[in-house]
Design a protein around this motif. Structure first.
Motif, PDB file in Angstrom:
ATOM      1  N   SER A  21       0.858  -1.187   0.000  1.00  0.00           N
ATOM      2  CA  SER A  21       0.000   0.000   0.000  1.00  0.00           C
ATOM      3  C   SER A  21       0.895   1.238   0.000  1.00  0.00           C
ATOM      4  N   TYR A  22       0.306   2.334  -0.418  1.00  0.00           N
ATOM      5  CA  TYR A  22       1.028   3.603  -0.397  1.00  0.00           C
ATOM      6  C   TYR A  22       1.417   3.964   1.032  1.00  0.00           C
TER       7      TYR A  22
ATOM      8  N   GLU B 181      -1.199   3.842  -7.586  1.00  0.00           N
ATOM      9  CA  GLU B 181      -2.446   3.560  -8.291  1.00  0.00           C
ATOM     10  C   GLU B 181      -3.574   3.322  -7.304  1.00  0.00           C
ATOM     11  N   ASN B 182      -4.800   3.502  -7.762  1.00  0.00           N
ATOM     12  CA  ASN B 182      -5.961   3.181  -6.946  1.00  0.00           C
ATOM     13  C   ASN B 182      -6.023   1.674  -6.737  1.00  0.00           C
ATOM     14  N   GLY B 183      -6.379   1.303  -5.515  1.00  0.00           N
ATOM     15  CA  GLY B 183      -6.551  -0.107  -5.207  1.00  0.00           C
ATOM     16  C   GLY B 183      -7.972  -0.539  -5.465  1.00  0.00           C
ATOM     17  N   ARG B 184      -8.329  -1.689  -4.936  1.00  0.00           N
ATOM     18  CA  ARG B 184      -9.699  -2.192  -5.104  1.00  0.00           C
ATOM     19  C   ARG B 184     -10.696  -1.284  -4.407  1.00  0.00           C
ATOM     20  N   SER B 185     -10.282  -0.741  -3.297  1.00  0.00           N
ATOM     21  CA  SER B 185     -11.125   0.217  -2.581  1.00  0.00           C
ATOM     22  C   SER B 185     -10.685   1.613  -3.001  1.00  0.00           C
ATOM     23  N   PRO B 186     -11.617   2.520  -3.232  1.00  0.00           N
ATOM     24  CA  PRO B 186     -11.240   3.867  -3.668  1.00  0.00           C
ATOM     25  C   PRO B 186     -10.356   4.620  -2.673  1.00  0.00           C
ATOM     26  N   ARG B 187     -10.385   4.207  -1.431  1.00  0.00           N
ATOM     27  CA  ARG B 187      -9.600   4.911  -0.420  1.00  0.00           C
ATOM     28  C   ARG B 187      -8.210   4.313  -0.220  1.00  0.00           C
ATOM     29  N   VAL B 188      -7.920   3.242  -0.913  1.00  0.00           N
ATOM     30  CA  VAL B 188      -6.629   2.576  -0.735  1.00  0.00           C
ATOM     31  C   VAL B 188      -5.787   2.768  -1.993  1.00  0.00           C
ATOM     32  N   LEU B 189      -4.607   3.314  -1.807  1.00  0.00           N
ATOM     33  CA  LEU B 189      -3.657   3.478  -2.907  1.00  0.00           C
ATOM     34  C   LEU B 189      -2.603   2.390  -2.803  1.00  0.00           C
ATOM     35  N   HIS B 190      -2.164   1.906  -3.948  1.00  0.00           N
ATOM     36  CA  HIS B 190      -1.131   0.880  -3.989  1.00  0.00           C
ATOM     37  C   HIS B 190       0.068   1.382  -4.775  1.00  0.00           C
TER      38      HIS B 190
END
Length: 79
Positions: free
Chosen positions: A22-23, A52-61
């Motif tokens: 995760s970011y 990048e955006n993860g599966r959840s909009p609030r999680v960055l990867h």
């Protein structure tokens, strides 16, 4: 000819490639306020990693870009 990638940057790329990151996790582990040790900032500026955006909009990867994967491959073959 491009500048060689530093060992700390190779370590960052290997760390990211080892499993999904995760970011927040990446920033906690690699961000520095020391201008002489700007591994995360340099890798981002050099286009070796992307956020990048993860599966959840609030999680960055954080992922390796094609350039980051190539740099990691080059380091593995020369090391």
């Amino acid at each position: 000819m491009t500048d060689p990638i530093s060992l700390p940057t190779i370590e960052l790329l290997m760390w990211i490639a080892s499993r999904p990151r995760s970011y927040a996790e990446t920033i906690e582990a690699w961000r520095s306020t020391c201008p002489r040790l700007s591994v995360w900032e340099d890798a981002l500026a050099d286009g070796l990693v992307a956020v990048e955006n993860g599966r959840s909009p609030r999680v960055l990867h954080v992922t390796l870009t094609a350039r980051g994967e190539a740099a990691l491959g080059d380091a593995a073959s020369s090391g």
